[in-house]
Write a protein that holds these residues in place. Structure first.
Motif, PDB file in Angstrom:
ATOM      1  N   THR A  46      43.920 -68.558 -16.241  1.00  0.00           N
ATOM      2  CA  THR A  46      43.078 -67.799 -15.317  1.00  0.00           C
ATOM      3  C   THR A  46      42.191 -66.826 -16.078  1.00  0.00           C
ATOM      4  O   THR A  46      42.516 -66.396 -17.182  1.00  0.00           O
ATOM      5  CB  THR A  46      43.932 -67.015 -14.304  1.00  0.00           C
ATOM      6  N   HIS A  47      41.081 -66.477 -15.437  1.00  0.00           N
ATOM      7  CA  HIS A  47      40.162 -65.490 -15.997  1.00  0.00           C
ATOM      8  C   HIS A  47      40.747 -64.096 -15.777  1.00  0.00           C
ATOM      9  O   HIS A  47      41.739 -63.915 -15.068  1.00  0.00           O
ATOM     10  CB  HIS A  47      38.795 -65.632 -15.317  1.00  0.00           C
ATOM     11  N   ALA A  48      40.113 -63.071 -16.390  1.00  0.00           N
ATOM     12  CA  ALA A  48      40.586 -61.695 -16.230  1.00  0.00           C
ATOM     13  C   ALA A  48      40.671 -61.326 -14.747  1.00  0.00           C
ATOM     14  O   ALA A  48      41.618 -60.668 -14.310  1.00  0.00           O
ATOM     15  CB  ALA A  48      39.655 -60.738 -16.970  1.00  0.00           C
ATOM     16  N   TYR A  49      39.665 -61.713 -13.970  1.00  0.00           N
ATOM     17  CA  TYR A  49      39.749 -61.584 -12.519  1.00  0.00           C
ATOM     18  C   TYR A  49      39.953 -62.984 -11.964  1.00  0.00           C
ATOM     19  O   TYR A  49      39.162 -63.874 -12.204  1.00  0.00           O
ATOM     20  CB  TYR A  49      38.469 -60.950 -11.955  1.00  0.00           C
ATOM     21  N   TRP A  50      41.052 -63.177 -11.235  1.00  0.00           N
ATOM     22  CA  TRP A  50      41.386 -64.510 -10.753  1.00  0.00           C
ATOM     23  C   TRP A  50      40.316 -65.043  -9.813  1.00  0.00           C
ATOM     24  O   TRP A  50      40.019 -64.442  -8.782  1.00  0.00           O
ATOM     25  CB  TRP A  50      42.709 -64.489  -9.993  1.00  0.00           C
ATOM     26  N   VAL A  59      38.920 -70.910 -14.892  1.00  0.00           N
ATOM     27  CA  VAL A  59      37.734 -70.960 -14.039  1.00  0.00           C
ATOM     28  C   VAL A  59      37.202 -69.549 -13.797  1.00  0.00           C
ATOM     29  O   VAL A  59      37.957 -68.648 -13.429  1.00  0.00           O
ATOM     30  CB  VAL A  59      38.065 -71.629 -12.685  1.00  0.00           C
ATOM     31  N   HIS A  60      35.906 -69.356 -13.994  1.00  0.00           N
ATOM     32  CA  HIS A  60      35.258 -68.089 -13.687  1.00  0.00           C
ATOM     33  C   HIS A  60      34.948 -68.033 -12.196  1.00  0.00           C
ATOM     34  O   HIS A  60      34.599 -69.044 -11.584  1.00  0.00           O
ATOM     35  CB  HIS A  60      33.960 -67.929 -14.487  1.00  0.00           C
ATOM     36  N   GLU A  61      35.038 -66.846 -11.631  1.00  0.00           N
ATOM     37  CA  GLU A  61      34.701 -66.671 -10.217  1.00  0.00           C
ATOM     38  C   GLU A  61      33.250 -67.057  -9.938  1.00  0.00           C
ATOM     39  O   GLU A  61      32.900 -67.485  -8.836  1.00  0.00           O
ATOM     40  CB  GLU A  61      34.958 -65.218  -9.774  1.00  0.00           C
ATOM     41  N   SER A  80      41.391 -62.260  -4.214  1.00  0.00           N
ATOM     42  CA  SER A  80      41.611 -63.634  -4.677  1.00  0.00           C
ATOM     43  C   SER A  80      42.387 -64.451  -3.664  1.00  0.00           C
ATOM     44  O   SER A  80      42.017 -65.593  -3.353  1.00  0.00           O
ATOM     45  CB  SER A  80      42.355 -63.622  -6.015  1.00  0.00           C
ATOM     46  N   CYS A  81      43.460 -63.874  -3.151  1.00  0.00           N
ATOM     47  CA  CYS A  81      44.324 -64.635  -2.239  1.00  0.00           C
ATOM     48  C   CYS A  81      43.627 -64.914  -0.912  1.00  0.00           C
ATOM     49  O   CYS A  81      43.674 -66.046  -0.406  1.00  0.00           O
ATOM     50  CB  CYS A  81      45.621 -63.874  -2.003  1.00  0.00           C
TER      51      CYS A  81
END
Length: 554
Positions: free
Chosen positions: A285-289, A405-407, A528-529
């Motif tokens: 995962t990226h730093a921000y999911w 994956v990047h957001e 994210s969720c």
């Protein structure tokens, strides 16, 4: 000479004398209001790439480590940075824009002049996006609606003009390949997609769809096909078209890498480029999911971890201890928490406490499986509708199950889906779920208070205007409405409306630092969720229509 000037003037006038051009000019004025706003580390990334391509010889571009923001885009984008660096005005160069230095001191060297210049290059480069959409927008009012929604899409405003990237320009090239398919200009489509791929390798996720479509539509002819022997299979191949297609694609890559070939790059040097383009050490995962399957997976692991910690504090769980070795789990959790447990905002390998670890091959297998489900119908029913549907689902497959994956990759789904939604009203609900949750999932990129109202108000206005407009113009190719469809539509609207409270709650959590900073990642997890629910549901809705509603794709 006068006639030549007159013809040039008429061509230029025809290019800009369109309703879409006025929309683009309007977007420029909005973007100019944002130039002094927040900018992310991506700004320093691109500034450093300017300095690398300006200060260093070609051979060192993919080796330089002066700054942690190393060059990790394909060569065409590096040439683009090289071009920008060589048209940079002297007063901007004196401001420190092209100085090659460590990230620790770079922000102390350059000033607002550098910022303004780079912001200007992003705005100007988006003219490519306008050009790619111009001819398509003139065909009908519906097409104009699609094109204007893309130009004004909040995703581009957030990613490019506040956060700072060049997505509008790159998507302009990609959109050109889509429109070329619509016009049945298959070689042009192959060329534009190959160029897009050589600019940004994220488009590799969509390459299987182009491969299957161009092979089936341009290189294979099943008219009057009857299998007698294996020679019959060879006869369906249109060899002339196959060689032309291969020549276009291969020549694009050869020309792209020609400068590296000329300076004598070895196999080891090309491996260095590949290691920059595909850094698997960055973790699942990226730093921000990004709101995908792995964000849900990570959240479940967090919940189970907290549950195990709680159970360990209880005294009367003897029967449970026989089933679960809780003390051993606690030791493992403590070891993992000294590493990266996925919630520290670090870009590195992620370790799960309770659930099984996920290697890259699992993500590749899942991505390939779900993309194959989208490619098979395209091969047997090859038309523009199927192509866009398959392209969108390939984007879904890579986004939901891909590695690191990047957001920002949500735009790979939103843009193709925008061309698809106008074809049938049944696609509107999955589209609204995707775009609303996808755009909101980008909000954490703008975490400063000065951007809070901007991102909410602009995105809300865009959704109201275009959701209502698309609902009015999209085709209704079915009679009546199933009760289950009616229920799903209402449920989707409830979900979309609830996005606003989620954004407000997350903002409150960020302001008050719930738990004295112990749960600083809670607001990101909430984003994210909840957004992953919208993306997943839209994927299921489109997949159902794509695989089981055959009349829609005729």
């Amino acid at each position: 000479m006068i006639k030549l000037l007159g013809k040039s003037y008429n061509k230029c006038y025809n290019i800009i004398n369109t309703p879409l051009f006025r929309v683009w000019v309007f977007s420029i004025f909005v973007k100019l209001l944002l130039v002094n706003g927040y900018r992310s580390t991506d700004f320093e990334v691109h500034r450093n790439w300017l300095s690398i391509t300006y200060r260093l010889p070609l051979k060192e571009w993919y080796y330089d480590t002066t700054n942690i923001w190393t060059l990790d885009y394909p060569p065409l984008f590096a040439y683009f940075e090289y071009f920008l660096s060589h048209i940079t005005p002297n007063f901007v160069i004196k401001d420190g824009c092209l100085d090659l230095m460590s990230e620790k001191i770079s922000s102390q060297v350059y000033g607002e002049t550098t910022v303004m210049w780079q912001r200007f290059t992003v705005i100007l480069s988006e003219f490519i996006l306008y050009l790619s959409l111009r001819s398509f927008s003139l065909l009908s009012n519906t097409n104009f609606l699609v094109c204007s929604s893309i130009i004004l899409n909040p995703g581009f405003f957030i990613l490019d003009h506040i956060h700072f990237q060049y997505n509008g320009f790159l998507f302009g090239l990609f959109i050109s390949s889509i429109i070329a398919v619509k016009q049945e200009k298959y070689l042009k489509s192959a060329l534009m997609f190959s160029i897009s791929l050589c600019f940004k390798h994220i488009y590799l996720y969509l390459a299987p769809c182009y491969f299957v479509f161009l092979l089936r539509a341009y290189c294979l002819n099943f008219d009057n096909f009857e299998f007698k022997t294996y020679v019959s299979l060879i006869q369906i191949i249109q060899w002339k078209n196959l060689f032309k297609l291969a020549a276009v694609v291969l020549s694009t890559f050869i020309i792209t890498f020609a400068p590296f070939i000329y300076i004598g790059y070895t196999l080891q040097d090309y491996q260095q480029i590949l290691s920059r383009l595909f850094p698997f050490s960055r973790g699942l995962t990226h730093a921000y999911w990004a709101p995908n399957f792995w964000s849900i997976y990570s959240t479940i692991d967090k919940i189970l971890t907290m549950l195990v910690k709680y159970l360990n504090k209880l005294k009367y769980i003897g029967s449970l201890r026989k089933i679960i070795d809780i003390p051993q789990l606690i030791v493992q959790i403590q070891l993992n928490e000294t590493a990266n447990n996925g919630s520290k905002g670090l870009v590195s390998d992620v370790t799960f406490n309770i659930l099984p670890q996920i290697p890259p091959k699992i993500t590749f297998a899942l991505t390939l499986f779900y993309q194959l489900l989208a490619l098979l119908p395209l091969f047997f029913n090859c038309n523009f509708k199927r192509f866009i549907g398959s392209l969108t689902l390939c984007g879904y497959g890579s986004y939901l199950f891909g590695w690191h994956v990047h957001e920002k990759a949500i735009m790979l789904i939103i843009i193709p889906f925008t061309f698809l939604v106008i074809l049938d009203k049944r696609l509107l609900t999955p589209y609204m779920l995707l775009t609303s949750s996808g755009i909101v999932s980008l909000f954490p990129l703008l975490y400063t208070s000065q951007d809070f109202l901007i991102k909410i108000i602009y995105s809300l206005l865009w959704m109201i205007v275009y959701f209502v407009s698309i609902n009015e113009v999209s085709e209704r190719n079915y009679v009546g409405q199933d009760r289950r469809v009616w229920f799903f539509d209402r449920l989707a609207m409830i979900y979309i409306v609830c996005l606003l409270p989620i954004v407000l709650i997350s903002g409150v959590l960020d302001i008050f630092q719930f738990g004295n900073g112990k749960y600083e990642f809670l607001s990101l997890m909430l984003y994210s969720c909840y957004c992953s629910m919208g993306v997943f549901t839209s994927w299921i809705g489109l997949s159902w229509l794509y695989n089981f509603d055959e009349p829609l794709w005729v």
